[in-house]
Design a protein around this motif. Structure first.
Motif, PDB file in Angstrom:
ATOM      1  N   MET A   1       0.847  -1.189   0.000  1.00  0.00           N
ATOM      2  CA  MET A   1       0.000   0.000   0.000  1.00  0.00           C
ATOM      3  C   MET A   1       0.887   1.246   0.000  1.00  0.00           C
ATOM      4  O   MET A   1       1.789   1.373   0.830  1.00  0.00           O
ATOM      5  N   PRO A   2       0.637   2.199  -0.913  1.00  0.00           N
ATOM      6  CA  PRO A   2       1.493   3.387  -0.965  1.00  0.00           C
ATOM      7  C   PRO A   2       1.282   4.292   0.242  1.00  0.00           C
ATOM      8  O   PRO A   2       0.213   4.298   0.856  1.00  0.00           O
ATOM      9  N   ILE A   3       2.333   5.058   0.555  1.00  0.00           N
ATOM     10  CA  ILE A   3       2.214   6.052   1.624  1.00  0.00           C
ATOM     11  C   ILE A   3       1.306   7.174   1.144  1.00  0.00           C
ATOM     12  O   ILE A   3       1.506   7.720   0.056  1.00  0.00           O
ATOM     13  N   PRO A   4       0.307   7.570   1.921  1.00  0.00           N
ATOM     14  CA  PRO A   4      -0.585   8.635   1.441  1.00  0.00           C
ATOM     15  C   PRO A   4       0.104   9.988   1.427  1.00  0.00           C
ATOM     16  O   PRO A   4       0.925  10.296   2.293  1.00  0.00           O
ATOM     17  N   SER A   5      -0.216  10.782   0.423  1.00  0.00           N
ATOM     18  CA  SER A   5       0.169  12.188   0.439  1.00  0.00           C
ATOM     19  C   SER A   5      -0.624  12.903   1.527  1.00  0.00           C
ATOM     20  O   SER A   5      -1.574  12.339   2.100  1.00  0.00           O
ATOM     21  N   ARG A   6      -0.253  14.145   1.800  1.00  0.00           N
ATOM     22  CA  ARG A   6      -1.020  14.915   2.796  1.00  0.00           C
ATOM     23  C   ARG A   6      -2.486  15.009   2.385  1.00  0.00           C
ATOM     24  O   ARG A   6      -3.381  14.771   3.204  1.00  0.00           O
ATOM     25  N   ALA A   7      -2.741  15.333   1.114  1.00  0.00           N
ATOM     26  CA  ALA A   7      -4.124  15.482   0.661  1.00  0.00           C
ATOM     27  C   ALA A   7      -4.882  14.168   0.765  1.00  0.00           C
ATOM     28  O   ALA A   7      -6.048  14.141   1.181  1.00  0.00           O
ATOM     29  N   ALA A   8      -4.217  13.071   0.400  1.00  0.00           N
ATOM     30  CA  ALA A   8      -4.880  11.768   0.481  1.00  0.00           C
ATOM     31  C   ALA A   8      -5.165  11.381   1.922  1.00  0.00           C
ATOM     32  O   ALA A   8      -6.209  10.781   2.228  1.00  0.00           O
ATOM     33  N   LEU A   9      -4.237  11.712   2.828  1.00  0.00           N
ATOM     34  CA  LEU A   9      -4.468  11.401   4.232  1.00  0.00           C
ATOM     35  C   LEU A   9      -5.618  12.223   4.791  1.00  0.00           C
ATOM     36  O   LEU A   9      -6.467  11.688   5.532  1.00  0.00           O
ATOM     37  N   VAL A  10      -5.679  13.497   4.463  1.00  0.00           N
ATOM     38  CA  VAL A  10      -6.796  14.329   4.921  1.00  0.00           C
ATOM     39  C   VAL A  10      -8.119  13.733   4.463  1.00  0.00           C
ATOM     40  O   VAL A  10      -9.081  13.606   5.249  1.00  0.00           O
ATOM     41  N   GLU A  11      -8.186  13.309   3.215  1.00  0.00           N
ATOM     42  CA  GLU A  11      -9.417  12.704   2.698  1.00  0.00           C
ATOM     43  C   GLU A  11      -9.753  11.432   3.461  1.00  0.00           C
ATOM     44  O   GLU A  11     -10.916  11.185   3.808  1.00  0.00           O
ATOM     45  N   HIS A  12      -8.737  10.624   3.735  1.00  0.00           N
ATOM     46  CA  HIS A  12      -8.959   9.381   4.474  1.00  0.00           C
ATOM     47  C   HIS A  12      -9.452   9.665   5.899  1.00  0.00           C
ATOM     48  O   HIS A  12     -10.383   9.000   6.384  1.00  0.00           O
ATOM     49  N   LEU A  13      -8.845  10.629   6.565  1.00  0.00           N
ATOM     50  CA  LEU A  13      -9.247  10.948   7.936  1.00  0.00           C
ATOM     51  C   LEU A  13     -10.712  11.374   7.998  1.00  0.00           C
ATOM     52  O   LEU A  13     -11.450  10.976   8.906  1.00  0.00           O
ATOM     53  N   VAL A  14     -11.139  12.156   7.022  1.00  0.00           N
ATOM     54  CA  VAL A  14     -12.521  12.621   7.004  1.00  0.00           C
ATOM     55  C   VAL A  14     -13.467  11.473   6.658  1.00  0.00           C
ATOM     56  O   VAL A  14     -14.517  11.296   7.301  1.00  0.00           O
ATOM     57  N   ARG A  15     -13.091  10.654   5.674  1.00  0.00           N
ATOM     58  CA  ARG A  15     -13.962   9.564   5.232  1.00  0.00           C
ATOM     59  C   ARG A  15     -14.172   8.529   6.341  1.00  0.00           C
ATOM     60  O   ARG A  15     -15.272   7.989   6.496  1.00  0.00           O
ATOM     61  N   THR A  16     -13.145   8.247   7.116  1.00  0.00           N
ATOM     62  CA  THR A  16     -13.240   7.242   8.181  1.00  0.00           C
ATOM     63  C   THR A  16     -13.676   7.844   9.506  1.00  0.00           C
ATOM     64  O   THR A  16     -13.820   7.123  10.499  1.00  0.00           O
ATOM     65  N   ARG A  17     -13.852   9.149   9.548  1.00  0.00           N
ATOM     66  CA  ARG A  17     -14.279   9.893  10.731  1.00  0.00           C
ATOM     67  C   ARG A  17     -13.244   9.837  11.856  1.00  0.00           C
ATOM     68  O   ARG A  17     -13.577   9.966  13.027  1.00  0.00           O
ATOM     69  N   ILE A  18     -11.982   9.643  11.495  1.00  0.00           N
ATOM     70  CA  ILE A  18     -10.908   9.880  12.457  1.00  0.00           C
ATOM     71  C   ILE A  18     -10.819  11.374  12.745  1.00  0.00           C
ATOM     72  O   ILE A  18     -10.498  11.796  13.852  1.00  0.00           O
ATOM     73  N   ALA A  19     -11.127  12.169  11.747  1.00  0.00           N
ATOM     74  CA  ALA A  19     -11.229  13.627  11.895  1.00  0.00           C
ATOM     75  C   ALA A  19     -12.427  14.074  11.055  1.00  0.00           C
ATOM     76  O   ALA A  19     -13.186  13.247  10.542  1.00  0.00           O
ATOM     77  N   GLY A  20     -12.615  15.386  10.951  1.00  0.00           N
ATOM     78  CA  GLY A  20     -13.813  15.889  10.298  1.00  0.00           C
ATOM     79  C   GLY A  20     -14.996  15.788  11.238  1.00  0.00           C
ATOM     80  O   GLY A  20     -14.889  16.104  12.434  1.00  0.00           O
ATOM     81  N   ASP A  21     -16.141  15.366  10.719  1.00  0.00           N
ATOM     82  CA  ASP A  21     -17.335  15.181  11.552  1.00  0.00           C
ATOM     83  C   ASP A  21     -17.186  13.876  12.336  1.00  0.00           C
ATOM     84  O   ASP A  21     -17.440  12.793  11.813  1.00  0.00           O
ATOM     85  N   VAL A  22     -16.764  13.988  13.586  1.00  0.00           N
ATOM     86  CA  VAL A  22     -16.461  12.805  14.387  1.00  0.00           C
ATOM     87  C   VAL A  22     -17.683  12.356  15.181  1.00  0.00           C
ATOM     88  O   VAL A  22     -18.681  13.067  15.287  1.00  0.00           O
ATOM     89  N   ALA A  23     -17.568  11.170  15.769  1.00  0.00           N
ATOM     90  CA  ALA A  23     -18.717  10.574  16.453  1.00  0.00           C
ATOM     91  C   ALA A  23     -18.999  11.225  17.800  1.00  0.00           C
ATOM     92  O   ALA A  23     -20.129  11.165  18.295  1.00  0.00           O
ATOM     93  N   THR A  24     -17.996  11.825  18.433  1.00  0.00           N
ATOM     94  CA  THR A  24     -18.188  12.411  19.763  1.00  0.00           C
ATOM     95  C   THR A  24     -19.129  13.602  19.670  1.00  0.00           C
ATOM     96  O   THR A  24     -18.833  14.572  18.971  1.00  0.00           O
TER      97      THR A  24
END
Length: 265
Positions: A1-24
């Motif tokens: 699996m490739p290392i994510p770029s900053r932009a790709a990581l930001v997208e991943h964090l939001v999509r998985t709700r690690i960041a962005g609209d979080v469950a708390t």
């Protein structure tokens, strides 16, 4: 699996709700900020905050700045957020400290009070640091704290009760480790990588401490603001699938120079 770029990581964090609209939820965040401001030490996570954060609006202001929660004190219900850009900024700061540890061959202790979410993040970090020449601190045997046993699982210190790895915010397990090392005449860690009270206790004792915290755990962000902790990374510390953290960990370790050169997304 490739290392994510900053932009790709930001997208991943939001999509998985690690960041962005979080469950708390927002009301839970505000309740914890209020409890901390009212002097409830459970929410201090091992830090000695004194009277410096008695106004919950001051706590909210720091959390808006360092975590990205909504800064409107009138927003009391519903959704709250973690700014993914702040998450990645903090990962970059953490990577710089890990790079320093690897260059100096430092003694590093890793610990988690959130084994259901962050255990593998810390395990992968321990493996990478050891391969880079760091000493992963072995904790003393037979340590007890908070009616449980403190031991290492996959190089990460955890609290166990009844054959179960325990979710704990308490600083007592980390205090037991540091006191045990002192009793044995062994040096304390040069660096602690942790979360919850494990990170707060180490920072309060003057050890370089870096770690992770959710948006309803304000103490570590206050500790970073005051310089007691070096880095606090904002994230949801227990999302649906712990594997969601793998791209984040890859990004962190790559930024620290602890992964071989590989393809990037």
């Amino acid at each position: 699996m490739p290392i994510p770029s900053r932009a790709a990581l930001v997208e991943h964090l939001v999509r998985t709700r690690i960041a962005g609209d979080v469950a708390t939820p927002r009301d839970n965040n505000l309740s914890h900020y209020r409890q901390l401001a009212n002097g409830n030490r459970h929410f201090w996570l091992g830090l000695e905050l004194g009277d410096r954060w008695r106004d919950e609006q001051d706590v909210l202001a720091v959390m808006a700045e360092r975590c990205g929660v909504n800064d409107d004190p009138e927003h009391r219900q519903g959704q709250d957020t973690i700014d993914p850009e702040l998450t990645v900024d903090a990962l970059d700061r953490m990577a710089a400290r890990l790079r320093k540890a690897a260059a100096a061959g430092e003694r590093v202790l890793l610990a988690t009070g959130h084994p259901g979410g962050l255990l593998d993040v810390h395990r992968q970090t321990a493996n990478a640091l050891r391969e880079a020449g760091c000493e992963i601190v072995r904790i003393p045997g037979g340590l007890m704290a908070d009616e449980g046993m403190v031991f290492q699982f996959a190089d990460v210190a955890v609290l166990e009760r009844g054959a179960t790895l325990w979710h704990t915010h308490s600083p007592v397990p980390m205090a037991a480790i540091l006191d045990g090392l002192e009793r044995e005449g062994r040096p304390r860690p040069d660096l602690v990588v942790a979360d919850h009270g494990w990170a707060g206790c180490a920072g309060q004792r003057g050890i370089d401490s870096i770690g992770y915290a959710d948006c309803n755990d304000p103490a570590l962000f206050l500790g970073e603001a005051e310089g007691t902790l070096q880095v606090t990374v904002p994230l949801d510390d227990h999302v649906a699938d712990p594997r969601y953290y793998d791209p984040m960990t890859d990004y962190l370790l790559d930024a620290a120079g602890l992964l071989p050169s590989v393809e990037r997304a």
